[in-house]
Design a protein around this motif. Sequence first.
Motif, PDB file in Angstrom:
ATOM      1  N   ASP A   1       0.808  -1.217   0.000  1.00  0.00           N
ATOM      2  CA  ASP A   1       0.000   0.000   0.000  1.00  0.00           C
ATOM      3  C   ASP A   1       0.840   1.266   0.000  1.00  0.00           C
ATOM      4  OD1 ASP A   1       0.982   0.010   2.572  1.00  0.00           O
ATOM      5  OD2 ASP A   1      -0.970  -0.079   3.563  1.00  0.00           O
ATOM      6  N   TRP A   2       2.164   1.113  -0.035  1.00  0.00           N
ATOM      7  CA  TRP A   2       3.071   2.257  -0.056  1.00  0.00           C
ATOM      8  C   TRP A   2       3.537   2.600  -1.464  1.00  0.00           C
ATOM      9  CZ3 TRP A   2       8.107   0.593  -1.457  1.00  0.00           C
ATOM     10  CH2 TRP A   2       8.284  -0.796  -1.426  1.00  0.00           C
ATOM     11  N   ILE A   3       2.951   1.943  -2.458  1.00  0.00           N
ATOM     12  CA  ILE A   3       3.274   2.223  -3.858  1.00  0.00           C
ATOM     13  C   ILE A   3       2.405   3.390  -4.356  1.00  0.00           C
ATOM     14  CG2 ILE A   3       3.422   1.257  -6.177  1.00  0.00           C
ATOM     15  CD1 ILE A   3       5.337  -0.063  -4.204  1.00  0.00           C
ATOM     16  N   GLU A   4       2.935   4.185  -5.241  1.00  0.00           N
ATOM     17  CA  GLU A   4       2.250   5.355  -5.781  1.00  0.00           C
ATOM     18  C   GLU A   4       0.899   4.985  -6.374  1.00  0.00           C
ATOM     19  OE1 GLU A   4       3.997   8.985  -8.293  1.00  0.00           O
ATOM     20  OE2 GLU A   4       3.889   7.127  -9.452  1.00  0.00           O
ATOM     21  N   GLY A   5      -0.087   5.852  -6.155  1.00  0.00           N
ATOM     22  CA  GLY A   5      -1.420   5.637  -6.706  1.00  0.00           C
ATOM     23  C   GLY A   5      -2.469   6.273  -5.823  1.00  0.00           C
ATOM     24  N   PRO A   6      -3.681   6.414  -6.317  1.00  0.00           N
ATOM     25  CA  PRO A   6      -4.730   7.082  -5.533  1.00  0.00           C
ATOM     26  C   PRO A   6      -5.124   6.331  -4.267  1.00  0.00           C
ATOM     27  CG  PRO A   6      -5.632   6.079  -7.524  1.00  0.00           C
ATOM     28  CD  PRO A   6      -4.152   6.016  -7.652  1.00  0.00           C
ATOM     29  N   GLY A   7      -4.839   5.024  -4.206  1.00  0.00           N
ATOM     30  CA  GLY A   7      -5.217   4.253  -3.028  1.00  0.00           C
ATOM     31  C   GLY A   7      -4.073   3.995  -2.071  1.00  0.00           C
ATOM     32  N   PHE A   8      -2.973   4.779  -2.209  1.00  0.00           N
ATOM     33  CA  PHE A   8      -1.817   4.481  -1.386  1.00  0.00           C
ATOM     34  C   PHE A   8      -2.142   4.714   0.086  1.00  0.00           C
ATOM     35  CE2 PHE A   8      -0.180   8.701  -0.302  1.00  0.00           C
ATOM     36  CZ  PHE A   8       0.736   8.446   0.693  1.00  0.00           C
ATOM     37  N   GLY A   9      -1.621   3.824   0.933  1.00  0.00           N
ATOM     38  CA  GLY A   9      -1.888   3.907   2.357  1.00  0.00           C
ATOM     39  C   GLY A   9      -3.123   3.154   2.804  1.00  0.00           C
ATOM     40  N   MET A  10      -3.773   2.438   1.881  1.00  0.00           N
ATOM     41  CA  MET A  10      -4.977   1.684   2.249  1.00  0.00           C
ATOM     42  C   MET A  10      -5.037   0.391   1.435  1.00  0.00           C
ATOM     43  SD  MET A  10      -7.898   4.184   0.558  1.00  0.00           S
ATOM     44  CE  MET A  10      -7.302   5.624   1.459  1.00  0.00           C
ATOM     45  N   ALA A  11      -6.040  -0.427   1.722  1.00  0.00           N
ATOM     46  CA  ALA A  11      -6.158  -1.730   1.057  1.00  0.00           C
ATOM     47  C   ALA A  11      -6.235  -1.586  -0.454  1.00  0.00           C
ATOM     48  CB  ALA A  11      -7.393  -2.471   1.576  1.00  0.00           C
ATOM     49  N   GLU A  12      -6.871  -0.540  -0.926  1.00  0.00           N
ATOM     50  CA  GLU A  12      -6.960  -0.297  -2.366  1.00  0.00           C
ATOM     51  C   GLU A  12      -5.585  -0.255  -2.999  1.00  0.00           C
ATOM     52  OE1 GLU A  12      -8.639   3.196  -5.376  1.00  0.00           O
ATOM     53  OE2 GLU A  12      -8.508   3.540  -3.211  1.00  0.00           O
ATOM     54  N   GLY A  13      -4.653   0.441  -2.361  1.00  0.00           N
ATOM     55  CA  GLY A  13      -3.297   0.539  -2.891  1.00  0.00           C
ATOM     56  C   GLY A  13      -2.564  -0.777  -2.851  1.00  0.00           C
ATOM     57  N   ALA A  14      -2.795  -1.564  -1.790  1.00  0.00           N
ATOM     58  CA  ALA A  14      -2.150  -2.871  -1.697  1.00  0.00           C
ATOM     59  C   ALA A  14      -2.591  -3.770  -2.846  1.00  0.00           C
ATOM     60  CB  ALA A  14      -2.479  -3.517  -0.351  1.00  0.00           C
ATOM     61  N   LEU A  15      -3.898  -3.821  -3.095  1.00  0.00           N
ATOM     62  CA  LEU A  15      -4.422  -4.668  -4.160  1.00  0.00           C
ATOM     63  C   LEU A  15      -3.975  -4.172  -5.534  1.00  0.00           C
ATOM     64  CD1 LEU A  15      -8.051  -5.144  -2.780  1.00  0.00           C
ATOM     65  CD2 LEU A  15      -6.286  -6.908  -2.917  1.00  0.00           C
ATOM     66  N   GLN A  16      -4.087  -2.857  -5.769  1.00  0.00           N
ATOM     67  CA  GLN A  16      -3.735  -2.313  -7.076  1.00  0.00           C
ATOM     68  C   GLN A  16      -2.262  -2.517  -7.385  1.00  0.00           C
ATOM     69  OE1 GLN A  16      -6.043  -0.652  -9.387  1.00  0.00           O
ATOM     70  NE2 GLN A  16      -4.291  -1.385 -10.580  1.00  0.00           N
ATOM     71  N   SER A  17      -1.394  -2.374  -6.382  1.00  0.00           N
ATOM     72  CA  SER A  17       0.035  -2.562  -6.626  1.00  0.00           C
ATOM     73  C   SER A  17       0.352  -3.992  -7.032  1.00  0.00           C
ATOM     74  CB  SER A  17       0.840  -2.176  -5.382  1.00  0.00           C
ATOM     75  OG  SER A  17       0.659  -3.116  -4.337  1.00  0.00           O
ATOM     76  N   GLY A  18      -0.371  -4.958  -6.459  1.00  0.00           N
ATOM     77  CA  GLY A  18      -0.184  -6.348  -6.854  1.00  0.00           C
ATOM     78  C   GLY A  18      -0.609  -6.589  -8.291  1.00  0.00           C
ATOM     79  N   LEU A  19      -1.737  -5.980  -8.686  1.00  0.00           N
ATOM     80  CA  LEU A  19      -2.202  -6.111 -10.068  1.00  0.00           C
ATOM     81  C   LEU A  19      -1.203  -5.466 -11.029  1.00  0.00           C
ATOM     82  CD1 LEU A  19      -6.007  -5.263  -9.594  1.00  0.00           C
ATOM     83  CD2 LEU A  19      -4.914  -7.508  -9.564  1.00  0.00           C
ATOM     84  N   ASP A  20      -0.704  -4.282 -10.677  1.00  0.00           N
ATOM     85  CA  ASP A  20       0.227  -3.578 -11.563  1.00  0.00           C
ATOM     86  C   ASP A  20       1.539  -4.329 -11.709  1.00  0.00           C
ATOM     87  OD1 ASP A  20      -1.649  -1.581 -11.808  1.00  0.00           O
ATOM     88  OD2 ASP A  20      -0.739  -0.249 -10.331  1.00  0.00           O
ATOM     89  N   LEU A  21       2.056  -4.877 -10.605  1.00  0.00           N
ATOM     90  CA  LEU A  21       3.318  -5.596 -10.677  1.00  0.00           C
ATOM     91  C   LEU A  21       3.170  -6.880 -11.490  1.00  0.00           C
ATOM     92  CD1 LEU A  21       6.264  -5.765  -9.908  1.00  0.00           C
ATOM     93  CD2 LEU A  21       5.593  -6.808  -7.723  1.00  0.00           C
ATOM     94  N   ALA A  22       2.025  -7.526 -11.388  1.00  0.00           N
ATOM     95  CA  ALA A  22       1.792  -8.731 -12.176  1.00  0.00           C
ATOM     96  C   ALA A  22       1.886  -8.434 -13.674  1.00  0.00           C
ATOM     97  CB  ALA A  22       0.412  -9.329 -11.852  1.00  0.00           C
ATOM     98  N   GLU A  23       1.388  -7.267 -14.087  1.00  0.00           N
ATOM     99  CA  GLU A  23       1.473  -6.878 -15.488  1.00  0.00           C
ATOM    100  C   GLU A  23       2.926  -6.708 -15.918  1.00  0.00           C
ATOM    101  OE1 GLU A  23      -0.222  -3.393 -18.517  1.00  0.00           O
ATOM    102  OE2 GLU A  23      -0.676  -3.343 -16.361  1.00  0.00           O
ATOM    103  N   LEU A  24       3.745  -6.113 -15.061  1.00  0.00           N
ATOM    104  CA  LEU A  24       5.152  -5.886 -15.387  1.00  0.00           C
ATOM    105  C   LEU A  24       5.920  -7.213 -15.469  1.00  0.00           C
ATOM    106  CD1 LEU A  24       5.822  -2.826 -13.074  1.00  0.00           C
ATOM    107  CD2 LEU A  24       5.577  -2.801 -15.568  1.00  0.00           C
ATOM    108  N   ILE A  25       5.660  -8.122 -14.528  1.00  0.00           N
ATOM    109  CA  ILE A  25       6.357  -9.399 -14.516  1.00  0.00           C
ATOM    110  C   ILE A  25       5.928 -10.270 -15.696  1.00  0.00           C
ATOM    111  CG2 ILE A  25       6.647 -11.576 -13.245  1.00  0.00           C
ATOM    112  CD1 ILE A  25       6.514  -9.953 -10.664  1.00  0.00           C
ATOM    113  N   ALA A  26       4.633 -10.296 -15.956  1.00  0.00           N
ATOM    114  CA  ALA A  26       4.127 -11.118 -17.059  1.00  0.00           C
ATOM    115  C   ALA A  26       4.637 -10.625 -18.400  1.00  0.00           C
ATOM    116  CB  ALA A  26       2.598 -11.130 -17.034  1.00  0.00           C
ATOM    117  N   ALA A  27       4.935  -9.328 -18.467  1.00  0.00           N
ATOM    118  CA  ALA A  27       5.419  -8.776 -19.742  1.00  0.00           C
ATOM    119  C   ALA A  27       6.853  -9.180 -20.007  1.00  0.00           C
ATOM    120  CB  ALA A  27       5.303  -7.256 -19.731  1.00  0.00           C
TER     121      ALA A  27
END
Length: 374
Positions: free
Chosen positions: A348-374
């Motif tokens: 949840d400490w990754i940049e984004g509108p949901g940083f500091g909350m569960a939204e940021g934790a989930l979104q960062s996992g989705l974003d990193l998956a895109e980078l790794i899969a690429a």
Amino acid sequence: MPGKDVDLVVIGAGLSGCALVAALNNRGWSGTIQLLEAGRGPGGRCATRRRRDDLLWRLDHGSPVLSFHAEPCGELRRLMTSLEQRGVVRVDLDPVVGLDHHGEVVAPPDHPLLRGPRWRGIPTMASVAETLLRNGGDAVDTCFGERIQGLSRVDESWVFPGGLRSARLVLSGTLLAHPRSLAMLGWSDVPLREAVPAGHDSVLDEALDWIAGLNASIRWNLMLEFPAVDPGPLPRQIWLTPRAQEQSGVERLVLQRQQQGHLGLVMHGLDDGALITPESQPQLLNVQEQRLLSVLPDLLKPWPTLQRQLSSVHSLGVMRWGAAQPLEAGLPNALQWCRQAQVGFCGDWIEGPGFGMAEGALQSGLDLAELIAA
């Protein structure tokens, strides 16, 4: 820890780590994954306390809800819809009240975790991480109760005790990359910096410099069991106003009804800045437990039925939680995946509108998956 070769090691089975492995599976990534977690099961700060002497007891002793800054959209919306349809989360409409420094019930304070929509895990918060982890597929192997004591990189592979080797590494928290790990874990150097010398990966160098500037937000969460009695209507969360927090050293109280009429209460105690080391932590846990118990009678004055039961309350101990807390914004997304060193970050400490909350934790996992899969 198993001795084997895998394509990815993920350290930490909180929301972001579990969302990452689920998203990789959804994207058809064919690599093998080893997930390492120091706790007894998945959840991280959304973990749930269970008891061996009462199999029906479930107490969410970290985050009581999944907080968002606004209604989710895109891939995150699809994830939340899937969890809702499977009965793993529901919209949280449970009452939240404020408590001021006079001990009076007031409107809740204006806090980012209370401004947007919230979801609650069903039957517990840990159910969310558990479901995400199951969605990771058969390629994911888990190892709980495994606290990593160091990191090393040999011949372009990440190497762990017991013979585990991996081409890629993801940290779903900052502990192994932050200087505070030196005191908390008794290390001589930041583990990630020790494994990858400066100059090997310029993106990682920049990320580590940024991480070094993070503050650590510490909570000492005291778990209590109240005896079986009907206390009448109760709020789910009691948030103290800023002045009340300063006066009591408590952020909020969270109440969770149990089977057979019992009630669980979690006090989210604020940190007093004492140095946390392997030697000092046991004593600090005791000190924080006694401190929190001493201020609880005043905090429960608006609920006299609960206050009268304090002599019969059973303490289940204190859990210490640490969270990275950026001063202004989160780790830039461009630093989330360091391709040369094959190491990534989510949380949840990754940049984004949901940083500091569960939204940021989930979104960062989705974003990193895109980078790794690429």
